[in-house]
Design a protein around this motif. Structure first.
Motif, PDB file in Angstrom:
ATOM      1  N   GLN A  55     -61.778  25.670 -23.977  1.00  0.00           N
ATOM      2  CA  GLN A  55     -62.829  24.667 -24.180  1.00  0.00           C
ATOM      3  C   GLN A  55     -62.219  23.462 -24.866  1.00  0.00           C
TER       4      GLN A  55
ATOM      5  N   TYR B   5     -74.491  28.652 -20.697  1.00  0.00           N
ATOM      6  CA  TYR B   5     -73.600  28.526 -19.544  1.00  0.00           C
ATOM      7  C   TYR B   5     -73.838  29.668 -18.567  1.00  0.00           C
TER       8      TYR B   5
ATOM      9  N   TRP C 143     -62.894  28.653 -17.226  1.00  0.00           N
ATOM     10  CA  TRP C 143     -62.253  29.937 -16.967  1.00  0.00           C
ATOM     11  C   TRP C 143     -60.805  29.698 -16.570  1.00  0.00           C
TER      12      TRP C 143
ATOM     13  N   LEU D   5     -66.808  43.376 -19.599  1.00  0.00           N
ATOM     14  CA  LEU D   5     -67.976  44.210 -19.857  1.00  0.00           C
ATOM     15  C   LEU D   5     -67.774  45.604 -19.264  1.00  0.00           C
TER      16      LEU D   5
ATOM     17  N   VAL E 200     -60.405  31.982 -21.535  1.00  0.00           N
ATOM     18  CA  VAL E 200     -61.292  30.846 -21.323  1.00  0.00           C
ATOM     19  C   VAL E 200     -60.876  29.763 -22.316  1.00  0.00           C
TER      20      VAL E 200
ATOM     21  N   GLY F 271     -61.869  41.554 -12.459  1.00  0.00           N
ATOM     22  CA  GLY F 271     -62.585  41.073 -13.620  1.00  0.00           C
ATOM     23  C   GLY F 271     -64.069  40.908 -13.376  1.00  0.00           C
ATOM     24  N   GLY F 272     -64.764  40.521 -14.432  1.00  0.00           N
ATOM     25  CA  GLY F 272     -66.211  40.354 -14.356  1.00  0.00           C
ATOM     26  C   GLY F 272     -66.712  39.598 -15.558  1.00  0.00           C
ATOM     27  N   ALA F 273     -67.937  39.901 -15.963  1.00  0.00           N
ATOM     28  CA  ALA F 273     -68.493  39.277 -17.164  1.00  0.00           C
ATOM     29  C   ALA F 273     -67.760  39.793 -18.395  1.00  0.00           C
ATOM     30  N   SER F 274     -67.855  39.037 -19.490  1.00  0.00           N
ATOM     31  CA  SER F 274     -67.129  39.366 -20.714  1.00  0.00           C
ATOM     32  C   SER F 274     -68.099  39.619 -21.853  1.00  0.00           C
ATOM     33  N   ASP F 275     -67.898  40.742 -22.569  1.00  0.00           N
ATOM     34  CA  ASP F 275     -68.852  41.063 -23.627  1.00  0.00           C
ATOM     35  C   ASP F 275     -68.332  40.803 -25.040  1.00  0.00           C
TER      36      ASP F 275
ATOM     37  N   TYR G 144     -68.819  35.442 -11.014  1.00  0.00           N
ATOM     38  CA  TYR G 144     -67.632  36.302 -11.004  1.00  0.00           C
ATOM     39  C   TYR G 144     -67.607  37.135  -9.726  1.00  0.00           C
TER      40      TYR G 144
ATOM     41  N   TRP H 220     -65.579  38.827 -27.535  1.00  0.00           N
ATOM     42  CA  TRP H 220     -64.733  37.642 -27.528  1.00  0.00           C
ATOM     43  C   TRP H 220     -63.905  37.538 -28.802  1.00  0.00           C
ATOM     44  N   GLY H 221     -62.730  36.926 -28.682  1.00  0.00           N
ATOM     45  CA  GLY H 221     -61.959  36.563 -29.857  1.00  0.00           C
ATOM     46  C   GLY H 221     -62.579  35.355 -30.543  1.00  0.00           C
TER      47      GLY H 221
ATOM     48  N   GLY I  69     -67.234  21.711 -21.905  1.00  0.00           N
ATOM     49  CA  GLY I  69     -67.739  23.020 -21.546  1.00  0.00           C
ATOM     50  C   GLY I  69     -66.643  24.062 -21.456  1.00  0.00           C
ATOM     51  N   LEU I  70     -67.051  25.242 -21.050  1.00  0.00           N
ATOM     52  CA  LEU I  70     -66.123  26.366 -20.920  1.00  0.00           C
ATOM     53  C   LEU I  70     -65.382  26.273 -19.588  1.00  0.00           C
TER      54      LEU I  70
ATOM     55  N   PHE J   3     -59.950  31.031 -25.849  1.00  0.00           N
ATOM     56  CA  PHE J   3     -60.604  32.289 -26.173  1.00  0.00           C
ATOM     57  C   PHE J   3     -60.082  33.403 -25.273  1.00  0.00           C
TER      58      PHE J   3
END
Lengths: 127, 108
Positions: A39, B87, A47, A100, A37, A111-115, B91, A117-118, A44-45, A95
């Motif tokens: 920014q 945000y 993807w 998740l 991701v 893929g899906g949601a991310s839990d 997905y 992060w770097g 904003g973010l 990032f």
């Protein structure tokens, strides 16, 4: 504990390439995909895409298709994002983030949601 | 690609308030919707996944609802630590994932 540690800031000239690394620890690397991701300053973010650490499958945003490569190295539990033909509007904090959910052994999964992060890597593109 | 919108773009609220943020998708994403909180200079933090499931360790003051094309994030009892930008992200399988433009929650 799960950690994602990214490489340091980069300054690049327009037209150059950048490769950002994301070294992970604390979990079974092959079992989870990695999302990238970015920014832009004050924005904003966005993807960028996703790579499977299990089988190397990728899914990229249309905007950067053809300029981006996402890879993983299971021997070092590290993910990489390379962006080519850099432009000034690629200036952003990049990032990496872990899925998740673990990657299913069977069936398609992109893929899906991310839990986790770097910390982010600032890439500045300037002449 | 599926486009996401959020409203409002900025929300001014007081400590103790209950606030709601709305996220809409240009086509159905089922329940494949996440909410993130981001503070300046920090990575996003996952709050809600699959539209209404609270991520582990996240305060139950955060709740999500909706399905298809319209979703909401509700924050009950705003505390100073909750002032941040939120945000949504879809997905949906076999799509390119997208974030909403964000909603900044600031102090009235």
């Amino acid at each position: 504990q799960v950690q994602l540690v990214q490489s340091g800031p980069e300054v690049k000239k327009p037209g150059a390439s950048v490769k950002v690394s994301c070294k992970t620890s604390g979990y079974s690397f092959k079992n989870y995909g990695i999302t990238w991701v970015r920014q832009a300053p004050g924005q904003g973010l966005e993807w960028m895409g996703w790579v499977s650490a299990y089988n190397g499958y990728t899914n990229f945003a249309q905007k950067i298709l053809g300029r981006v490569t996402m890879t993983t190295d299971t021997s070092t539990s590290t993910a990489y994002m390379e962006l080519r033909s850099l432009r000034s509007d690629d200036t952003a904090v990049y990032f990496c983030a872990r899925d998740l959910d673990s990657t299913p052994l069977y069936g398609d999964y992109f893929g899906g949601a991310s839990d986790y992060w770097g910390q982010g890597t600032l890439v500045t593109v300037s002449s | 690609d599926i486009q996401m919108t959020q409203s409002p773009s900025t929300l001014s609220a007081s400590v103790g308030d209950r606030v709601t943020i709305t996220c809409r998708a240009t086509e159905s994403v089922g329940n494949w919707l996440a909410w993130y909180q981001q503070k300046p200079g920090k990575a996003p933090k996952l709050l809600i996944y699959e539209a209404s499931s609270l991520h582990s360790g996240v305060s139950p003051k955060f709740s999500g609802s909706g399905s298809g094309t319209e979703f909401t994030l509700t924050i009950s009892g705003l505390q100073p630590d909750d002032f941040a930008t939120y945000y949504c992200q879809q997905y949906k399988s076999y799509s390119r994932f997208t974030f909403g433009p964000g909603t900044k929650v600031d102090i009235k």
